[in-house]
Design an enzyme around this catalytic site. Structure first.
Site, PDB file in Angstrom:
ATOM      1  N   GLU B  51     -62.396 -14.520 -26.723  1.00  0.00           N
ATOM      2  CA  GLU B  51     -63.422 -13.613 -26.213  1.00  0.00           C
ATOM      3  C   GLU B  51     -64.324 -14.443 -25.319  1.00  0.00           C
ATOM      4  OE1 GLU B  51     -65.777 -11.699 -29.178  1.00  0.00           O
ATOM      5  OE2 GLU B  51     -64.076 -10.625 -30.031  1.00  0.00           O
ATOM      6  N   ASP B  62     -77.114  -8.936 -30.073  1.00  0.00           N
ATOM      7  CA  ASP B  62     -76.864 -10.321 -30.435  1.00  0.00           C
ATOM      8  C   ASP B  62     -78.070 -11.014 -31.035  1.00  0.00           C
ATOM      9  OD1 ASP B  62     -74.087 -10.990 -29.713  1.00  0.00           O
ATOM     10  OD2 ASP B  62     -74.715 -10.206 -27.765  1.00  0.00           O
ATOM     11  N   TYR B 177     -62.399  -4.183 -33.871  1.00  0.00           N
ATOM     12  CA  TYR B 177     -63.317  -5.255 -34.256  1.00  0.00           C
ATOM     13  C   TYR B 177     -64.217  -4.692 -35.346  1.00  0.00           C
ATOM     14  CZ  TYR B 177     -66.697  -9.092 -33.309  1.00  0.00           C
ATOM     15  OH  TYR B 177     -67.538 -10.170 -33.382  1.00  0.00           O
TER      16      TYR B 177
END
Lengths: 408, 280
Positions: B51, B62, B177
């Protein structure tokens, strides 16, 4: 642009996907998506429940002090020699700005949803103070995210929030201003999805926030309409309000969008000037459409899609985006958006203070600065309403510095 | 749809009978040349899927480590054009290891969706993970990406309930994911038992491989969380290793690449050990 001809209403948005034309939407991470949907459902249910509005009306009247007066600014009108200028006095609300209108609405919704913890972002601290206030009133713990840079320049509001029992969390990521505070509030929300309600302060963010905040702020325009009909027997001709995220403006504008005879102006923060790179916070006049904080809207950004900080003398206006409904009202041509510089705002601040005995916040000083330019060009029977959305107590330190004056 | 590098990699992992390692690093962190040399070293060090982060000024999903990584990359002058150039350069030497670009929508939107998809495919990108484009906004990017032949990898999270899961899986391809914590990257440690249970529930609804990520820092955690999943994703720990290797002025040192490669080797080693332990 052809939409202007074909649309028969400007006030029906957003659609079921949260879109105002191209703008708005729900651009959030999957973790938040179920919450956004839950919030939308809860809000739709609350809107159908007469007791929700009744409780809110009661709080607006007895706690916030509504309706706010519609005041004829006689000396300013004389001085400018044109349009008859009225102020919608939202600076007289409890906590000193229009922010309380939205916070009372959202905390009522939070309680209805059984949420136990309140979070918020704040720039200048006006929204943070309003959130801390309603959290205290209803006994809910409250965390306010505020950029470290803003904490340093808005000390009185930081102290107010702490007095009210809120925890003010300094945000050091990015450049430590409003957008970074919003990023961190979103991060908090993602990590505390079960019990936390996020009270967004402006008419931006993912759907349903832009519509919900607008609805709660529309009390400003509804009152202004009634009050003007009572004072003058007709609708106003001109509306003027300042735009950061744009919640006070959409609150004033929305009830008038389908009255085509009413001219509407939104005033953005032109900072050092629109031509100064990254020197202003006028996302509509000096930015372009992009996606940030859950919605597509006009943004200050570079050619690679990185978000710029922007600048304004007013900490409440230096947000790199704007509510998506404003972006749509700009594209559809219904509202005219104009920039005003720091200096023009500062001059208007002083003029209003001396002529009307009202110390405006630096945010509505931008609207005032445009009124200064616009009013003289209009006939004397033109009825102009400017939203005085906040009082200037919080700004006296900044103003003293800019004017080179000693405090006391 | 023809088999992509991602499909082939997961098929090979299945043959080998082990979970794969998905690494995340940011394009341009700490600078273009170092990031490219790291990228090129990743397959040999043990990254099965790469990634590559497209840096963004406001990475809302994040945690602090990846935020800092993104800002270091931007400060060093990284742009979308350079990120795609980096992939192109990698592909000149490697035609098997899948590259998934990960990031946020705005830089893609500003680059232009059609132009981006075309350039990404030409560069050798295999898939996309774009955090802030949920199924509700599929026509923005997901559907055009799938039509262009890229995998679009979606995140399923602890808040994705049974009712919503089919919607999340509907236009997902390559792999799913699974976000192991309700939170941001690199913060809380995931609960192994709960994650395993959720992964099982996802697998009941799809044949796609499942990769588990967010909050995996050590080889031990990677090994534990790989149980029942096809891969684990490690990101924050890697960019933290980069951060810790920099000199006082934030510049790369000779240690930067070595530390990162060492960590990837130990993570991959841990995943292989699982397989040996099970064989015994």
């Amino acid at each position: 642009m052809t939409e202007t001809q074909t649309l028969n209403s400007f006030s029906t948005g957003p659609d079921e996907r949260g879109r105002f034309g191209l703008f708005g939407g729900r651009f959030v991470a999957e973790t938040l998506m179920p919450l956004i949907l839950e919030l939308e459902q809860a809000y739709e249910a609350a809107k159908q429940d007469p007791s929700f509005q009744a409780e809110l009306d009661d709080l607006l009247k007895h706690y916030a002090g509504r309706p706010s007066p519609l005041y004829f600014a006689e000396r300013l009108t004389e001085e400018l020699g044109g349009a008859k200028i009225y102020f919608k006095r939202d600076e007289l609300n409890h906590t000193g700005s229009h922010k309380i209108n939205n916070c009372l609405g959202q905390i009522q919704l939070a309680r209805r949803m059984g949420k136990k913890r309140i979070i918020a972002e704040t720039g200048a601290g006006q929204h943070g103070v309003a959130v801390a206030t309603v959290a205290a009133r209803f006994g809910l713990p409250c965390v306010v995210y505020m950029g470290a840079t803003d904490i340093a320049r808005q000390k009185p509001n930081v102290f107010r929030m702490r007095l009210l029992g809120a925890e003010v969390k300094p945000v050091t990521s990015g450049s430590g201003t409003l957008k970074d505070a919003m990023n961190d509030a979103l991060r908090d929300w993602v990590a505390n999805v079960e019990d936390t309600f996020y009270i967004i302060g402006t008419a931006a963010g993912p759907h349903p926030y832009p519509a919900m905040v607008r609805d709660f702020q529309s009390v400003i325009g509804k009152e202004a309409k009634e009050q003007m009909l009572e004072a003058e027997g007709r609708l106003p001709d001109t509306l003027v309000a300042c735009i950061g995220g744009g919640s006070n403006a959409i609150g004033l504008f929305h009830p008038f969008l389908d009255d085509p005879e009413v001219s509407i102006y939104g005033v953005e923060a032109g900072g050092y000037g629109i031509d100064v790179p990254n020197g202003h916070a006028a996302s509509m006049t000096g930015g372009r459409p992009g996606v940030l904080h859950g919605n597509r809207t006009y943004l200050l950004q570079d050619n690679d899609g990185q978000i710029l900080e922007g600048h304004s003398i007013s900490a409440g206006l230096d947000y790199p985006g704007v509510g998506p409904e404003h972006s749509w009202l700009k594209e559809s041509g219904r509202v005219t958006y104009v920039p005003v510089t720091d200096k023009e705002a500062l001059d208007a601040f002083q003029l209003c203070t001396r002529l009307e005995g009202i110390i405006p916040a630096l945010e509505p000083s931008h609207a005032l600065a445009y009124v200064k330019k616009l009013a003289p060009t209009l006939p004397k029977d033109n009825l102009l309403v400017m939203n005085m959305c906040g009082r200037g107590d919080k700004d006296i330190f900044a103003v003293a510095e800019h004017l080179g004056m000693e405090m006391g | 749809m023809t088999q992509t590098r991602i499909d082939k990699t997961f098929a090979a992992l299945k043959q080998e009978g082990r979970a794969g390692l998905v690494t995340f690093t940011t394009a341009g962190d700490p600078d273009y040349d170092t990031a490219l040399s790291i990228l090129k070293a990743l397959p040999a060090a043990g990254a099965d899927v790469i990634e590559l982060g497209m840096p963004f000024s406001d990475p809302m999903a994040d945690g602090p480590a990846i935020q800092a990584s993104s800002l270091r990359a931007l400060k060093s002058g990284q742009t979308m054009i350079k990120t795609l150039a980096m992939v192109r350069s990698f592909r000149e030497e490697n035609d098997t290891t899948p590259i998934v670009l990960m990031g946020y929508y705005n830089p893609i939107y500003i680059y232009g969706v059609d132009r981006f998809l075309e350039d990404a495919i030409a560069a050798g990108v295999d898939g996309l993970i774009v955090v802030d484009v949920p199924p509700e906004e599929d026509e923005e990017l997901c559907l055009p990406a799938l039509a262009a032949g890229l995998n679009f990898i979606r995140l399923a999270t602890p808040t994705t309930d049974e009712r919503r899961l089919p919607q999340v899986l509907a236009n997902t391809s390559g792999f799913v994911y699974y976000v192991s914590i309700a939170g941001i990257t690199g913060t809380a440690a995931p609960d192994v038992g709960k994650v395993k249970d959720r992964v099982q529930r996802i697998k009941a609804k799809t044949d796609l491989p499942v990769a588990v990520g967010f909050g995996i820092k050590t080889p031990e955690q990677a090994r534990a969380l790989s149980d029942g999943a096809e891969a684990v994703v490690v990101g924050s720990a890697l960019v933290t290793a980069i951060a810790e290797s920099l000199d006082e002025d934030g510049r790369a040192t000779p240690e930067t690449k070595d530390r990162l490669v060492g960590l990837v080797e130990s993570l991959n080693g841990a995943l292989r050990r699982t397989e040996q332990a099970e064989a015994l």
